[in-house]
Design an enzyme around this catalytic site. Structure first.
Site, short mmCIF file in Angstrom:
data_model
loop_
_atom_site.label_atom_id
_atom_site.label_comp_id
_atom_site.label_asym_id
_atom_site.label_seq_id
_atom_site.Cartn_x
_atom_site.Cartn_y
_atom_site.Cartn_z
N GLY A 187 6.95 5.18 8.27
CA GLY A 187 5.97 6.30 8.16
C GLY A 187 6.16 6.94 9.70
N SER A 188 5.04 7.63 10.31
CA SER A 188 5.05 8.34 11.58
C SER A 188 5.10 7.22 12.76
CB SER A 188 4.07 9.21 11.57
OG SER A 188 2.76 8.52 11.52
N THR A 189 5.70 7.44 13.89
CA THR A 189 5.72 6.77 15.03
C THR A 189 4.19 6.66 15.37
OG1 THR A 189 7.80 7.59 15.53
CG2 THR A 189 6.36 6.62 17.33
N CYS B 89 13.55 11.17 7.13
CA CYS B 89 13.30 10.50 8.53
C CYS B 89 14.58 10.89 9.36
CB CYS B 89 13.12 9.30 8.42
SG CYS B 89 13.97 8.41 7.23
N LYS C 96 0.84 -1.13 0.07
CA LYS C 96 -0.08 0.13 0.12
C LYS C 96 0.91 1.33 -0.07
CE LYS C 96 -1.63 3.32 2.67
NZ LYS C 96 -1.91 4.19 1.90
N GLU D 17 10.22 1.37 10.65
CA GLU D 17 11.06 2.51 10.11
C GLU D 17 10.20 3.77 10.42
OE1 GLU D 17 14.23 2.34 9.27
OE2 GLU D 17 14.29 0.17 9.50
N GLU E 51 9.20 16.09 15.92
CA GLU E 51 9.68 15.79 14.55
C GLU E 51 8.73 16.92 13.67
OE1 GLU E 51 8.50 12.33 12.16
OE2 GLU E 51 10.56 12.28 11.42
N GLY F 216 2.82 4.03 13.39
CA GLY F 216 3.40 2.61 13.63
C GLY F 216 2.90 1.94 14.88
P1 NAD Z 1 2.15 8.36 7.86
O1 NAD Z 1 2.02 7.60 9.22
O2 NAD Z 1 1.20 9.40 8.00
O3 NAD Z 1 1.81 7.15 6.66
C1 NAD Z 1 2.55 6.47 6.36
C2 NAD Z 1 1.81 5.13 5.65
O4 NAD Z 1 0.99 4.64 6.48
C3 NAD Z 1 0.87 6.01 4.47
O5 NAD Z 1 0.84 5.16 3.30
C4 NAD Z 1 -0.46 6.00 5.00
O6 NAD Z 1 -1.50 5.81 4.06
C5 NAD Z 1 -0.45 4.64 5.90
N1 NAD Z 1 -1.30 4.99 7.10
C6 NAD Z 1 -2.01 5.69 7.78
N2 NAD Z 1 -2.52 5.34 8.72
C7 NAD Z 1 -2.82 3.90 8.83
C8 NAD Z 1 -3.09 2.94 9.38
N3 NAD Z 1 -4.13 3.43 10.67
N4 NAD Z 1 -2.74 1.82 9.53
C9 NAD Z 1 -2.06 1.62 8.36
N5 NAD Z 1 -1.47 2.34 7.49
C10 NAD Z 1 -1.83 3.53 7.69
O7 NAD Z 1 3.48 8.72 7.42
P2 NAD Z 1 3.71 9.89 6.40
O8 NAD Z 1 3.21 11.20 6.54
O9 NAD Z 1 3.48 9.31 5.00
O10 NAD Z 1 5.32 9.93 6.37
C11 NAD Z 1 5.88 10.87 7.28
C12 NAD Z 1 6.60 10.08 8.33
O11 NAD Z 1 7.25 8.72 7.85
C13 NAD Z 1 7.43 10.79 9.11
O12 NAD Z 1 7.30 10.73 10.41
C14 NAD Z 1 8.87 10.15 8.84
O13 NAD Z 1 10.03 10.08 9.81
C15 NAD Z 1 8.82 8.81 8.50
N6 NAD Z 1 9.55 8.23 7.63
C16 NAD Z 1 10.51 7.45 8.38
C17 NAD Z 1 11.60 6.68 7.51
C18 NAD Z 1 12.57 5.84 8.26
O14 NAD Z 1 13.19 4.86 7.46
N7 NAD Z 1 12.69 5.60 9.42
C19 NAD Z 1 11.51 7.06 6.30
C20 NAD Z 1 10.71 7.77 5.71
C21 NAD Z 1 9.70 8.41 6.55
#
Ligand code: NAD
Length: 499
Positions: free
Chosen positions: A241-243, A297, A188, A263, A394, A246
């Protein structure tokens, strides 16, 4: 001057329309569609389906069937490796069109996308070798009649959920390793940036990946990502994605105790000692918050500078920032493009307003509406208290909080004063300082006199609330395996329970 879009493979005005990708074919959307407008110009550039729970279930069923009949896991590692290598070659050949698509959907500078596609190809290339290098272990120390084996087997159907900041790079840190291990996959991608993931699906098909091994369902986090994380037939979810999200993934995974690789976010320290090469440190500090418009990130968003050079460092930094080209992402000279999306743009501006009340604004602090939709100046704050929101949270934008330190112990204390632990940088000419910092900073990665230096061979990942599990390197492929122990006994020499 912008690039020639025809030459790069996507003409101006072209709106790419995608379906989900399930069982080797594009599946038309049954309902609503998500329209993606360039965050730089507002131009409509692509659309994809708003996926449903039924779409996820269909894709997972396909991935389960493809896993169980062995059409991929049953091949030899060398056959799997060949397919991955062909994908690597195609990513390197087709980099222009893919880079343009990435920039149209993310707003990032085209020169950066033009690096990221071949970089992704390099990870596919490395993972192709890992398919053949993966192996288990053997135990032969129990006498002549017994042997034990630790087999590495593919974990099963995998769910991958990716963010919007590096659509291709983040996918390349996961997908080729999952495939190398013999897993089947449902991805996804972010609802903001799904185009290159769907383009990759076509590349994989052409490279000879059997139908059903790779599937994509587009749509929002809830329901599509949520269903994937909960699904009883998915054995591992790899999420970037975001913590906050996560945490939801971990909760959802509890349903069937699936394995999770996370991550997540970071509030990474960039620590500059007085004995550092100042020009290199300034350059590194700028890259650490301007690259990808700060949506990184590993972004060095907390700049921790030794007090006796702090003023000189800040003035040199601000001077250099004046020469950064901010604007049209399709201009090869642009260093910083737009912010990826409106909610993120508004979030960054909110943090900047909070920062103005918490600390001293040295530079920037404004939106740049004359450049396009979502532009923000690189912004520098100093005199930032350790408990300020801009020092703790962040921001994921082009904003840094500069904080002074006097001794190495103080630098370590400030660096570790965070709930995160993803990455860190240290700038020094002293080996003893470098060694001590490398051992004492709580982070998954410590860069010394460099930043965002990530050859495909080396593992990356976080500690604390930045997540767990590792990507890249040999560890990445191992994440997608489970160990099965086999004990082999010569029946003629077995000890009897009843004797
Ligand atoms: P996000 O958590 O909003 O979304 C990430 C993904 O998760 C998207 O595809 C989103 O649609 C999906 N998602 C949202 N809610 C969900 C749920 N309830 N269940 C399952 N999936 C869901 O993050 P973002 O705004 O897309 O990205 C930014 C964040 O990603 C920042 O916090 C950044 O630090 C982190 N990030 C981390 C790394 C790393 O390697 N550590 C790399 C890139 C980004």
């Amino acid at each position: 001057m912008g690039i020639d879009r025809n030459e790069w493979g996507v003409a101006k005005g072209c709106v790419r329309e995608y379906g989900h990708f399930i069982d080797g074919t594009e599946v038309p959307s049954s309902g609503e569609r998500i329209e993606r407008h360039s965050p730089a110009t507002g131009e409509l550039v692509a659309s994809w389906p708003t996926g449903t729970i039924a779409d996820v279930d269909r894709a997972v069923k396909t991935a389960v069937e493809a896993f169980e009949d062995g059409r991929w896991s049953g091949l030899t590692a060398s056959q799997r490796s060949e397919v991955l290598s062909r994908v690597a070659v195609q990513l390197k050949n087709d980099w222009k069109r893919l880079a343009l698509i990435e920039t149209l959907e993310t707003g990032k500078a085209i020169a950066q996308s033009a690096d990221e596609i071949p970089w992704s190809g390099d990870m596919w290339d490395f993972a192709a070798g890992q398919a053949r290098a993966l192996h288990g272990d053997a135990y032969s120390s129990f006498g002549d009649s017994k042997l034990a084996l630790a087999l590495r087997e593919p974990v099963g159907p995998v769910g991958i959920i990716t963010p919007w900041n590096y659509p291709m790079v983040v996918l390349a840190q996961k997908l080729p390793y999952a495939l190398a291990a013999g897993c089947t996959v449902v991805v996804k991608p972010s609802e903001f940036t799904s185009g290159t993931t769907l383009e990759l699906a076509r590349i994989l098909r052409e490279a000879g990946l059997p139908d059903g091994v790779f599937n994509v369902v587009t749509g929002y986090g809830n329901p599509v990502g949520q269903r994937l994380a909960e699904h009883p037939d998915i054995r591992l979810v790899s999420f970037t994605g975001s913590t906050a999200t996560g945490r939801k993934i971990v909760e959802a995974s509890a349903f069937n105790m699936k394995k999770v690789v996370l991550e997540l976010g970071g509030k990474n320290p960039n620590i500059i000692f007085a004995d550092a090469n100042l020009d290199a440190a300034v350059d590194g500090a700028i890259k650490a918050f301007v690259y990808n418009s700060g949506a990184e990130c590993c972004s060095g968003s907390r700049v921790i500078v030794q007090k006796n050079i702090a003023d000189k460092f800040i003035s040199r930094l601000c001077e250099k920032l004046d020469s950064i080209a901010i604007g049209d992402p399709l201009d090869l000279a642009t260093k910083m493009g737009s912010i990826n999306n409106q909610p993120q743009y508004e979030k960054i501006l909110k943090f900047i307003e909070a920062g103005k009340n918490e600390a001293t604004l040295v530079r920037g602090g404004r939106a740049l509406p004359d450049r396009g939709c979502f532009y923000i100046e690189p912004t520098v704050f100093k005199n930032v208290p350790l408990d300020a929101s801009i020092a703790k949270e962040e921001i994921f934008g082009p904003v840094i909080a500069v904080m002074p330190f006097e001794t190495i112990d103080e630098a370590i204390r400030i660096a570790n004063d965070t709930e995160y632990g993803l990455a860190s940088s240290v700038w020094t000419s002293d080996l003893a300082t470098a060694t001590r910092m490398a051992r004492k900073v709580n982070a998954g990665v410590v860069w010394v006199n460099t930043f965002l230096d990530l050859p495909s061979e080396i593992p990356v990942g976080g500690v604390r609330q930045s997540g767990y599990g590792r990507e890249n390197g040999r560890y990445a492929a191992e994440e997608y395996t489970v160990i099965k122990t086999v004990v082999l006994q010569d029946p003629t020499a077995a000890a009897r329970y009843l004797d």
